[in-house]
Write an enzyme that holds these catalytic residues in place. Sequence first.
Site, mmCIF file in Angstrom:
data_model
loop_
_atom_site.group_PDB
_atom_site.id
_atom_site.type_symbol
_atom_site.label_atom_id
_atom_site.label_comp_id
_atom_site.label_asym_id
_atom_site.label_seq_id
_atom_site.Cartn_x
_atom_site.Cartn_y
_atom_site.Cartn_z
ATOM 1 N N HIS A 175 0.861 -1.182 0.000
ATOM 2 C CA HIS A 175 0.000 0.000 0.000
ATOM 3 C C HIS A 175 0.905 1.242 0.000
ATOM 4 O O HIS A 175 2.008 1.202 0.564
ATOM 5 C CB HIS A 175 -0.843 -0.038 1.281
ATOM 6 C CG HIS A 175 -1.932 0.976 1.359
ATOM 7 N ND1 HIS A 175 -1.700 2.282 1.710
ATOM 8 C CD2 HIS A 175 -3.263 0.873 1.165
ATOM 9 C CE1 HIS A 175 -2.847 2.934 1.724
ATOM 10 N NE2 HIS A 175 -3.815 2.110 1.394
ATOM 11 N N ASP B 80 2.906 -4.408 8.257
ATOM 12 C CA ASP B 80 1.654 -3.661 8.100
ATOM 13 C C ASP B 80 0.505 -4.679 8.175
ATOM 14 O O ASP B 80 0.260 -5.417 7.232
ATOM 15 C CB ASP B 80 1.681 -2.935 6.750
ATOM 16 C CG ASP B 80 0.342 -2.287 6.403
ATOM 17 O OD1 ASP B 80 -0.642 -2.509 7.128
ATOM 18 O OD2 ASP B 80 0.288 -1.576 5.389
ATOM 19 N N GLN C 263 -4.607 -5.327 6.893
ATOM 20 C CA GLN C 263 -5.557 -6.237 6.234
ATOM 21 C C GLN C 263 -5.553 -7.632 6.844
ATOM 22 O O GLN C 263 -6.236 -8.523 6.332
ATOM 23 C CB GLN C 263 -5.225 -6.350 4.739
ATOM 24 C CG GLN C 263 -5.433 -5.078 3.974
ATOM 25 C CD GLN C 263 -6.896 -4.666 3.903
ATOM 26 O OE1 GLN C 263 -7.804 -5.467 4.081
ATOM 27 N NE2 GLN C 263 -7.128 -3.405 3.631
ATOM 28 N N LYS D 54 -10.613 -0.866 10.172
ATOM 29 C CA LYS D 54 -10.669 -2.072 9.341
ATOM 30 C C LYS D 54 -10.963 -3.297 10.182
ATOM 31 O O LYS D 54 -10.991 -4.412 9.669
ATOM 32 C CB LYS D 54 -9.358 -2.247 8.582
ATOM 33 C CG LYS D 54 -9.141 -1.166 7.510
ATOM 34 C CD LYS D 54 -7.871 -1.410 6.744
ATOM 35 C CE LYS D 54 -7.422 -0.215 5.957
ATOM 36 N NZ LYS D 54 -8.186 -0.029 4.717
ATOM 37 N N CYS E 105 -4.645 2.153 -3.833
ATOM 38 C CA CYS E 105 -3.435 2.725 -3.220
ATOM 39 C C CYS E 105 -2.255 1.762 -3.324
ATOM 40 O O CYS E 105 -1.442 1.661 -2.389
ATOM 41 C CB CYS E 105 -3.664 3.110 -1.751
ATOM 42 S SG CYS E 105 -4.932 4.330 -1.527
HETATM 43 N N1 PMP Z 1 -1.910 -0.561 4.624
HETATM 44 C C1 PMP Z 1 -2.818 -1.379 4.088
HETATM 45 C C2 PMP Z 1 -2.426 -2.772 3.688
HETATM 46 C C3 PMP Z 1 -4.129 -0.930 3.906
HETATM 47 O O1 PMP Z 1 -5.038 -1.743 3.370
HETATM 48 C C4 PMP Z 1 -4.472 0.381 4.310
HETATM 49 C C5 PMP Z 1 -5.880 0.919 4.117
HETATM 50 N N2 PMP Z 1 -6.381 0.741 2.816
HETATM 51 C C6 PMP Z 1 -3.490 1.183 4.869
HETATM 52 C C7 PMP Z 1 -2.220 0.676 5.015
HETATM 53 C C8 PMP Z 1 -3.772 2.575 5.337
HETATM 54 O O2 PMP Z 1 -4.635 2.571 6.426
HETATM 55 P P1 PMP Z 1 -5.237 3.945 6.970
HETATM 56 O O3 PMP Z 1 -5.842 4.621 5.784
HETATM 57 O O4 PMP Z 1 -6.264 3.534 7.979
HETATM 58 O O5 PMP Z 1 -4.104 4.717 7.544
#
Ligand code: PMP
Length: 407
Positions: free
Chosen positions: A124, A201, A204, A227, A365
Site C-alpha cells: 500500500h 503492516d 488487512q 478495518k 493505493c
Molecule cells: N496498509 C494497508 C495494507 C491498507 O489496506 C491500508 C488501508 N487501505 C493502509 C495501510 C492505510 O490505512 P489507513 O488509511 O487507515 O491509515
Amino acid sequence: PVSFDADQVRRDFPILHQDVNGHPLVYLDNAATTQKPEAVIQAIVDYYRNDNSNVHRGAHTLADRATEKFESARAKVATLINAAEPRQVIWTRGTSESINLVASSWGRSQLKAGDRILVSAMEHHSNIVPWQMVAAEKGATVEAIPVDDSGTLDLDALCSMLDDRVRMVACGHVSNALGTINPVEDIVRLAHSVGALCLIDGAQAISHWAVDVQALDCDFYVFSAHKMFGPTGLGVLYGKVEILDAMPPYQGGGEMIETVSFEGTTYNQLPYKFEAGTPDIAGVIGFGAAVDYLQAIDRDAAARHEQDLLEYAEQRARETPGIKLIGTAARKTSVMSFLLEGTHPHDVGMLLDQQGVAVRTGNHCAQPIMDQFCIPGTVRASFSFYNTRADVDRLFEALDKARQFLL
Ligand code: PMP
C-alpha cells in the site's frame, strides 16, 4: 459446511439492513473499511453522553472514568495481539500515521547515506511513501522485493537482496489489492539475519485472524481500528520496548512531556512519549468495544466462513466468461480482485452500486503492483464474516447485468 452463523452476526451491524438505490445493500468493501457493530456505536455514544472528559489529567470523576476506559482499551488491544505490555500499544491516527511515526522517528535518527529499506512490490502507498520521504532526506534507498504474476512475494529474491546495509524490511501481512498472505514469519527472520528491523503492516490481516506479535517476533506491527470493526481515524503502533524507548518523540505537545522549561524539556515514558495532544478518546473507547466484540465471536469459525466465501466467489468467477482474477496466490484472505474483460473497473463499480452492491474500484493505493500487471486498477470485492453466499450470488447477478449493459 461451515458452522459460523453469519445471519445471526449480521443483526449486530445496523448499517447492513438498508436499501441502497432501491436494492438491499450488499457491502463488499470490507478491505476499505469494515462496518461497526451496535456495541461499538453504543460505546461511543455512552462516552459522549456520560463520561466525556479529557484523559490523564486526574482532575475529577469524569476524567477518571474516561481515563479508565481509555487505558483499559489499550490493555484489551495488548491482549488481542499478545503484546507483553500495554505500553507497547501506541495510539495513532491509523496505519498510515503508525508507519509515518516509525519512518520519521526511527528513520531520521538511525538511517544514514547508503542504507537500504526493503518493501514488497505489492505494498500500500502508506508503506512506501513514508520510507521514500525519510530515504530522500538521509540518502538511503527504498527497494522493492519482487512479486510474481500470481501476486506471491519472491522470498528467494528477498534473500539475495539482503546485506548489512539493509536496515528495515517493511512488508504487508496481507495485500489489500490482491489478498495475498505474505510469509511474515520468514520475512521477520530474514530481516533479523542481517541485523535489520522488520515492520509488518497488519491493516488487512488483523480483522481476519488473531495475530501474535511475540510469536511473530516483528519489531513493529501496525494497523487501523476502522478495518477491524472500530472507528475511523484511530490506529495502533506496536513496537518492542527497547526499540520504542530508544526512539525520539514524533510530535511535540501536551502529554508527551515530563517537564518543560525554556532551558530544556524532558519526555514522558512509553506510550505517552508518542501521544502528543488530546487523543481520540471516543475512538479509543469505541475500539475497546470492537476488541470485546471480536474476542466474543469464534474467530476460527469466522475465518473459515470468510475462506468459504472467497472460494465460492472465485469458483463462480472462474465459471463466468470474461472475468479475470488478479491475484491468485496460494494463500489469500477474502479479497477478490478482478477485471471484467472489455470494461473499465470504474464503470463496473458504478453499475454494481446502482444495484446495491458496494465494491471498490481503482488501484487500491497500490499503484506499483497495478503498473507491474499493466492494469489501471481492478474491481475488488472483499468479504467479512457478516457476508453470506447470498451476497456473493447478488454480486454475480449484478455483474451479469453490468456486462449486458457494457458489452
Ligand atoms: N496498509 C494497508 C495494507 C491498507 O489496506 C491500508 C488501508 N487501505 C493502509 C495501510 C492505510 O490505512 P489507513 O488509511 O487507515 O491509515
